[in-house]
Design an enzyme around this catalytic site. Structure first.
Site, PDB file in Angstrom:
ATOM      1  N   GLY A  14       0.773  -1.236   0.000  1.00  0.00           N
ATOM      2  CA  GLY A  14       0.000   0.000   0.000  1.00  0.00           C
ATOM      3  C   GLY A  14       0.805   1.287   0.000  1.00  0.00           C
ATOM      4  N   ASN A  16       1.216   3.344  -2.556  1.00  0.00           N
ATOM      5  CA  ASN A  16       0.403   4.367  -3.236  1.00  0.00           C
ATOM      6  C   ASN A  16      -0.738   4.831  -2.336  1.00  0.00           C
ATOM      7  OD1 ASN A  16       1.194   5.022  -6.132  1.00  0.00           O
ATOM      8  ND2 ASN A  16       1.435   2.793  -6.075  1.00  0.00           N
ATOM      9  N   ILE A  94      -8.677  -9.752 -10.252  1.00  0.00           N
ATOM     10  CA  ILE A  94      -9.371  -9.365 -11.487  1.00  0.00           C
ATOM     11  C   ILE A  94     -10.872  -9.332 -11.214  1.00  0.00           C
ATOM     12  CG2 ILE A  94      -9.888 -10.119 -13.841  1.00  0.00           C
ATOM     13  CD1 ILE A  94      -7.020 -11.112 -14.021  1.00  0.00           C
ATOM     14  N   ASN A 109      -6.992   3.167 -11.941  1.00  0.00           N
ATOM     15  CA  ASN A 109      -5.897   2.271 -11.549  1.00  0.00           C
ATOM     16  C   ASN A 109      -4.579   2.940 -11.883  1.00  0.00           C
ATOM     17  OD1 ASN A 109      -4.610  -0.223 -10.792  1.00  0.00           O
ATOM     18  ND2 ASN A 109      -4.311  -0.651 -12.959  1.00  0.00           N
ATOM     19  N   HIS A 111      -0.724   1.785 -13.141  1.00  0.00           N
ATOM     20  CA  HIS A 111      -0.030   0.634 -13.715  1.00  0.00           C
ATOM     21  C   HIS A 111       1.420   1.037 -13.965  1.00  0.00           C
ATOM     22  CE1 HIS A 111       0.408  -3.016 -16.153  1.00  0.00           C
ATOM     23  NE2 HIS A 111       1.119  -2.266 -16.977  1.00  0.00           N
TER      24      HIS A 111
HETATM   25  C1  GRF Z   1       2.500  -0.496  -7.978  1.00  0.00           C
HETATM   26  O1  GRF Z   1       3.651  -0.771  -8.731  1.00  0.00           O
HETATM   27  C2  GRF Z   1       1.358  -0.197  -8.887  1.00  0.00           C
HETATM   28  O2  GRF Z   1       1.749   0.452 -10.062  1.00  0.00           O
HETATM   29  C3  GRF Z   1       0.826  -1.563  -9.219  1.00  0.00           C
HETATM   30  O3  GRF Z   1       0.969  -2.289  -8.021  1.00  0.00           O
HETATM   31  C4  GRF Z   1       2.000  -1.726  -7.225  1.00  0.00           C
HETATM   32  C5  GRF Z   1       1.397  -1.384  -5.917  1.00  0.00           C
HETATM   33  O4  GRF Z   1       2.351  -0.981  -4.999  1.00  0.00           O
HETATM   34  N1  GRF Z   1      -0.531  -1.496  -9.693  1.00  0.00           N
HETATM   35  P1  GRF Z   1       1.887  -0.392  -3.593  1.00  0.00           P
HETATM   36  O5  GRF Z   1       1.099  -1.484  -2.892  1.00  0.00           O
HETATM   37  O6  GRF Z   1       1.077   0.831  -3.852  1.00  0.00           O
HETATM   38  O7  GRF Z   1       3.166  -0.104  -2.877  1.00  0.00           O
END
Ligand code: GRF
Length: 216
Positions: A14, A16, A94, A109, A111
């Site tokens: 987590g 992000n 998914i 999302n 990516h």
């Molecule tokens: C990130 O690389 C994001 O781009 C991808 O999954 C990862 C999540 O990382 N969708 P975090 O859990 O936010 O550290």
């Protein structure tokens, strides 16, 4: 003005999510994190959210007979919290087609590649193997097609000759933490429009939806 209520879906550490919770702490940030939901009960992000005073709920997908019934349970939790925008942040499950339809144009999302290049998994290694000189991350609307919804914003970073997938992932992740709070802000400010599968962001300079970072 009332803040936009955001629900974040995670499966893991987590980072992000943490960046978004941090951004939302600022008094002038136009969104608040209403709830964090994880399909993995022991996801580290759940504890981080709770420690930050954010409601955090585990809904293990294993308890459901099929994808759609899990999706509906997650959706019910989001609705209960008044969520207006669903933000996927390392959510490794998914959806059935039902979920992106239910949250159409309100589901985003991040990516870790410059879409439409390198969809799916292990995308940093895909970029290295392809000899790409630039990679990055993409924030996009989620549709029923994996990693294919309308692109909202991107951040670009160099791919360097000695990069491993982990080194490149860390470089990209630093930009994810800048890009995602920026996009959620624009969404809360009702700047983001989608027409014919293309996104426009009103009231910001055209180049604002593309970040560059040359740092190694
Ligand atoms: C990130 O690389 C994001 O781009 C991808 O999954 C990862 C999540 O990382 N969708 P975090 O859990 O936010 O550290």
């Amino acid at each position: 003005m009332a803040k936009l209520k955001v629900g974040i879906l995670i499966s893991g550490r987590g980072s992000n999510m943490t960046a978004l919770i941090g951004a939302a702490k600022a008094a002038d940030y136009p969104a608040e994190i209403a709830v964090v939901v994880s399909n993995v009960s022991d996801a580290a992000g759940l504890d981080i959210a709770k420690a930050a005073g954010v409601a955090a709920v585990a809904i293990p997908h294993k308890g459901f007979p099929d994808r759609e019934s899990f999706d509906k349970a997650v959706s019910a939790e989001l609705e209960r919290r008044g969520v207006q925008l669903v933000v996927l942040a390392g959510f490794l499950r998914i959806f059935s087609p039902w979920f992106p339809q239910r949250w159409r144009d309100r589901l985003i999302n991040i990516h870790p590649s410059l879409l439409p290049s390198f969809k799916g998994l292990h995308v940093q290694q895909q970029a290295i193997d392809a000899g790409a000189r630039i990679s990055g991350c993409t924030v996009h609307f989620v549709t029923a097609d994996l990693d294919a919804g309308p692109i909202i914003a991107q951040a670009a970073v160099p791919v360097l000759p000695d990069d491993t997938a982990d080194i490149l992932a860390a470089r990209i992740l630093r930009q994810e933490h800048r890009l995602y709070p920026m996009v959620v802000r624009w969404f809360a400010e009702a700047r983001i429009g989608v027409k014919d599968g293309r996104v426009s962001v009103s009231g910001v300079p055209p180049a604002a939806t593309l970040l560059f970072s040359a740092e190694p």
